[in-house]
Design a protein around this motif. Structure first.
Motif: not given
Lengths: 333, 762
Positions: A27, A30-34, A36, A45, A48-49, A51, A54, A329, A332
């Motif tokens: 969640l 998704a909010i932060g856009g991360y 991926y 990934f 080639e990269y 990384q 991951r 009580d 109440r």
């Protein structure tokens, strides 16, 4: 021992943490856009990269919403394991399995892709599927089946026999809900899910059989205090009407529990004299004998279960209310 | 209103009428049908002529291009009716004989604007330039050039009566433009400029705009792009504002952009190829490529068939209210990247998966030089220092801001929950100011609405916006409103009571004959009323705020400053409330600290809450007013922030002094009336009224709460003077209880347990 464990997450700190993390990490990502950051593919990934981080992150969060929901439900089902092992050991086992599955899947993928010319294993599973599958072995191994039931289908549509009155019978047991969830979880990630699920299930088996070391030795450093404190807070809160010695026994119990699953003797000798020796022997046999582990193991679980339930009853007691408050009580309420 | 079957049907009918509009092309009458047919015919004929056009051909019957600058210099009153006598239609050259531009301007464009040579490896331009840029605009000339006469066809006019079926023919030349909309001139010397660039890669192929299916049309995607260009410029005080939206052509290899506005007097789409080839380079290749681009756009979008009534109205509106503008822009090259790197950057911005691209260091899209010319108003303007980040990067920045906002909301919810936990009895809630919380609530509620609207407008930020909207909504309408309901309920007693009476804390005896309601309305009716008030004030506030954004700058700023200042005075009502309730100084409170009523003697607001709320609410204002590159493009004004912070610190300081010295320290002693005291001796007659006690225990009264006798201090009886007057309490309605019993009860309700008349809080 009650047949079914208590519902809810009272005194299941690790299960609670796992469930919250499974939901919260995707969640927040998704909010932060991360989001991926949690996708792993060999090409591009890794190849080639380069990384390589991951390889560590793909298990941390699911990309797919349905996987998130399924994982949370499965973690909830697995809370029996926490009850069986104790929170500290459960947490340590989770981290151990996490490391093993990540390592094995990543390494095998790298080797596979390095030696085979065509790129056939590109995708990695997303979310904690490998971890859940390896824990699934522990669950199956150490949770006895409680009941069975049958579903009778009077007129099955697809029955080949001409006799339509013949009944079809489905035999299901109490594990069927978990089995279904695991099944859907694997199918949800198609081919990769099946392969990686199988590999990580094997990983769980190997850890359990001590082919992969660490089940009894590996404990997370530093954080055991947290679990002890957590427990002792729970216990002392309910000690109003309880004999103080029980409280002490309980805390020592959890301490030992955290140290090593098989050495709960100090508690057991106090509470169940005859039983505990047998348990102890059984536990020591675990590593060597492959037969009847489920039955052997379920005994310490019994003793623990009873002690914990008495504890819960005490903790649930309300504090004493003064007469005036009780009187008010009634007004109440 | 009661909802039964009939009203439901009625409602659905009304809603249907609301939301249904003439479908398809929006034609609602015979007149409009003819109008639209005429427009379609006009476009079709012009397109046919465009198809046959080559680079060496002049414009023939293209609306707006029938006259050239030379024609208008030769004869100022010339009519633009095709064909014009003696006009050369078979040749073309880049000079004022054939173009709308004067020779001097053509020269400026060729030497100063479009001067960057294309094609060299050092000059690489980004293919995707979706951005919104800001900069400055400077007037070069508004009276040097002769405006070109552009007639508006008469058939665009709306019908004068319902019976009319055929729109009038002919054209009309306006010498004096109707005086509405924008000024047909630019009168300021220097101004601000906003340019919004979006790509037009896909078009709808059918009239039904709701159809999700969009089609790509560009076969020369690597070399040419079609853009939507929105240019907006205004003077610093925003008295004069000009907006022009146009379709533009972007030459990726040379970094040139040409945009021309479109209206019913200026069909610029057909002139783009000629004007793009203004430098006459590379053998007319530019002309044929742009012509192909326009052709593909025309055919794929079914331009004529997809024209609607709203397009027609818009074209007419643009023709009457605005000048036509031609924009010639030259982009700054991204020389530090290779083509592959730029492609990777584009891919990563379009669909982030963590490619090895340093996103935070991508240079802005900036315009090296730009020129804006209006042929029909004769105005020439020049762009200075125009640049802006790629839209995707801007969205990322906004997302970070929203996430920080979410954290602030979460902190505010936590603090409010602590505060609610702190004051959980009617006595303590009674000391809190209703108006302080209404001010806080108003801001949170309008933020919730704002976020909600923004979430539907900005789909790329939907998730964070909806989350903030959700958080601020539950903060405003659940927690704060719930708290306000209980504050209101605890203060209902005080309705229509003068301030002096409140200061005293109880009614004077002579007021007793005034009938007072003892029945307190239940929380349901209070909550209904408060929710109604909340939503009503919210709607009003949002209307005012949203309309204020379109006010002229000066009025808007005054409104903004006053509103921010007023809404940040939220502790003032609480200071006032503290004064009314008369809270003792901290030392006195410590002295009288008894375990039973400890809570009731504390300051009503937690210091954590006061400081936290102030910081949470001031941080965004400080950011907007002091950080000049803020995302709202708000101007910088440090003085205002300093004044506002001092005002807030002053409020907090007063609150603190009330905590330390007692809440009435600034009032002169004689102005403070005596408050009600529950601890006092009673008269013998009074005790007899209460039964006077049994034989075993004389001079006692039965406590109605614990049903055991209360020994009382009776003035006339010496023997009772040993009784501590703090051990029992006498209510204003003359009922007597044990101190412990009544204080416990007052934790729940401020009503006398016997007669239900209201009790002054302790």
């Amino acid at each position: 021992m009650s047949l079914e464990g208590p519902t809810g997450l009272f005194q299941y700190p690790v299960t609670k943490l796992a469930m919250i993390c499974t939901g919260a990490i995707p969640l927040l990502a998704a909010i932060g856009g991360y989001k991926y950051l949690f996708i792993t593919r060999y090409d591009p990934f890794i190849s080639e990269y380069h990384q390589y981080y991951r390889l560590l992150t793909f298990q941390l969060a699911s990309i797919n919403e349905s996987n998130v929901v399924l994982s949370i439900l499965i973690w909830y089902q697995f809370r029996h394991l926490e009850r069986l092992m104790g929170s500290y050991k459960y947490f340590s086992v989770i981290t151990l399995l996490f490391l093993y599955t990540t390592l094995i899947i990543s390494c095998s993928n790298l080797i596979f892709n390095a030696f085979l010319p065509w790129n056939i294993w590109n995708r990695f599973p997303s979310g904690s599927l490998p971890l859940l599958l390896s824990l699934f072995h522990f669950y199956k191994q150490y949770t006895p089946q409680i009941y069975q039931f049958e579903i009778l289908l009077t007129k099955p549509i697809f029955s080949k026999s001409k006799d339509h009155n013949k009944q079809m019978k489905w035999e299901l047991n109490d594990h069927f809900f978990l089995n279904t969830l695991i099944f859907i979880l694997i199918l949800n990630q198609d081919f990769v899910g099946i392969i990686c699920g199988f590999v990580s299930w094997l990983c769980g088996v190997f850890v359990d059989k001590h082919l992969l070391p660490g089940l009894n030795k590996w404990r997370l450093p530093y954080i055991w205090r947290y679990f002890n404190e957590y427990k002792s807070v729970q216990y002392t809160s309910g000690t109003n009407n309880v004999d103080p010695t029980v409280g002490i026994i309980m805390s020592s119990n959890t301490y030992n529990n955290g140290q090593q699953f098989s050495s709960t003797t100090s508690v057991n000798t106090l509470l169940h004299n005859g039983n505990s020796h047998a348990n102890n022997n059984n536990n020591n046999n675990n590593g060597s004998s492959n037969n009847g582990i489920g039955i052997n193991i379920s005994n310490p679980l019994q003793t623990q279960g009873t002690t914990q339930t008495t504890e819960e009853e005490n903790a649930a007691d309300e504090p004493v209310r003064p007469l005036g408050v009780q009187f008010l009580d009634t007004f109440r309420r | 209103m009661e909802i039964n079957g009939n009203t439901l049907v009625f409602l659905i009918l009304i809603l249907f009428l609301f939301f249904s509009s003439p479908g398809g092309d929006g034609v609602a009458s015979q007149y409009e049908f003819t109008q639209l047919e005429k427009l379609r015919n006009q476009f079709t004929t012009e397109y046919e002529s465009f198809q046959n056009m080559t680079y060496t051909d002049n414009f023939r019957n293209i609306t707006g291009f029938k006259l050239s600058y030379q024609d208008i210099i030769t004869n100022r009153e010339i009519n633009a009716t095709y064909p014009i006598e003696n006009k050369d239609y078979t040749h073309w050259a880049n000079n004022q004989t054939y173009l709308l531009l004067p020779d001097r301007l053509i020269d400026t464009i060729n030497t100063k604007v479009w001067s960057t040579p294309g094609g060299s490896p050092n000059n690489i331009f980004p293919p995707n330039i979706t951005t919104s840029m800001t900069g400055h605009i400077e007037l070069v000339a508004n009276d040097e050039y002769t405006p070109i006469r552009m007639p508006v066809p008469n058939y665009f006019e709306p019908p004068t009566d319902f019976a009319e079926n055929n729109p009038p023919g002919g054209e009309q030349y306006y010498d004096e433009w109707p005086n509405y909309g924008e000024l047909h001139n630019v009168t300021f010397q220097n101004g601000e400029l906003n340019i919004q660039v979006t790509h037009l890669d896909q078009v709808h192929t059918e009239l039904n705009q709701n159809a999700k299916y969009k089609k790509r049309f560009n076969s020369q995607d690597g070399r040419w792009k079609l853009l939507n260009l929105k240019i907006e410029f205004f003077d610093k005080l925003e008295k004069e504002k000009h907006v022009s939206s146009s379709i533009a052509v972007y030459d990726i290899r040379r970094g040139r952009i040409l945009g021309m506005s479109q209206s019913s007097k200026f069909h610029s789409l057909f002139a783009l190829p000629h004007y793009m080839n203004l430098r006459n380079e590379e053998n007319n290749e530019i002309f044929s490529e742009v012509k192909l681009l326009i052709k593909e756009y025309w055919n794929t979008s079914n331009y004529v068939d997809t024209l609607t009534m709203s397009d027609l109205d818009q074209l007419y509106d643009n023709a009457l209210t605005k000048c036509e503008y031609m924009a010639f822009l030259q982009l700054e090259p991204w020389s530090q990247y290779t083509k592959d790197q730029i492609k990777q950057i584009d891919d990563e911005l379009d669909w982030p998966i963590g490619r090895p691209v340093n996103i935070s260091h991508i240079p802005p899209v900036s315009i090296k030089s730009g020129l804006l010319y209006s042929p029909d108003c004769g105005v020439q303007l020049q762009f200075n220092d125009v640049k802006g980040p790629r839209t995707e990067l801007k969205v990322r920045t906004i997302r970070i801001h929203i996430i920080i906002g979410i954290l602030l909301f979460a902190a505010q919810i936590y603090l409010l929950l602590c505060q609610m936990q702190h004051t959980n009895t009617p006595s303590s809630i009674n000391k809190i100011s209703f108006y302080s919380f209404s001010m806080i609530n108003l801001v949170d509620g309008s933020l919730a609405t704002l976020y909600f609207v923004a979430a539907s407008v900005l789909p790329e930020l939907y998730l964070p916006l909806v989350l903030s909207s959700f958080l601020s909504f539950i903060l405003a309408s659940i927690f704060e409103t719930r708290y306000m309901i209980s504050i209101y309920a605890s203060q209902v007693n005080e309705a229509h009571v003068g301030i002096l009476t409140l200061l005293r804390g109880h009614l004077r005896n002579e007021d007793d004959h005034v009938p007072r309601t003892t029945i307190v309305p239940d929380e349901a009716s209070i909550s209904g009323r408060l929710y109604g008030r909340f939503f009503f004030s919210l709607i009003i506030f949002i209307f005012v705020v949203s309309s204020s954004t379109s006010w002229p700058r000066k009025i808007r700023m005054i409104f903004e400053y006053i509103a921010i200042f007023a809404l940040n005075s939220y502790w003032v009502p609480q200071i006032f409330r503290n004064t009314i309730k008369g809270i003792a100084s901290r030392r006195d409170r410590r002295r009288n600290n008894s375990p039973t009523n400890r809570r009731q003697n504390e300051m009503p607001l937690l210091w954590r809450f006061i400081l936290g709320t102030t910081v949470i609410r001031t941080l965004p204002i400080i950011y907007v007013f002091t950080y000049s590159a803020n995302i709202f493009r708000h101007h910088r004004d440090v003085t205002f922030v300093v004044v506002l912070s001092l005002w807030l610190i002053f409020q907090i300081a007063i609150l603190y002094s009330q905590d330390i010295l007692g809440s009435r320290w600034f009032l002169p002693q004689h102005s403070i009336p005596e408050g009600y005291t529950y601890f006092k001796p009673i008269s013998l007659q009074h005790s007899i009224e209460h039964g006077g006690g049994s034989k075993d225990e004389p001079y006692t009264v039965d406590c109605a709460i614990c049903m055991s006798p209360v020994p009382v201090y009776i003035e006339e009886v010496e023997g009772t003077h040993k009784v501590d007057i703090h051990s029992y309490m006498v209510t204003p309605c003359n009922h007597i209880f044990h101190t412990e019993c009544l204080e416990n009860w007052m934790g729940y309700k401020l009503q006398c347990p016997v007669c239900r008349s209201s009790l002054p809080p302790l």
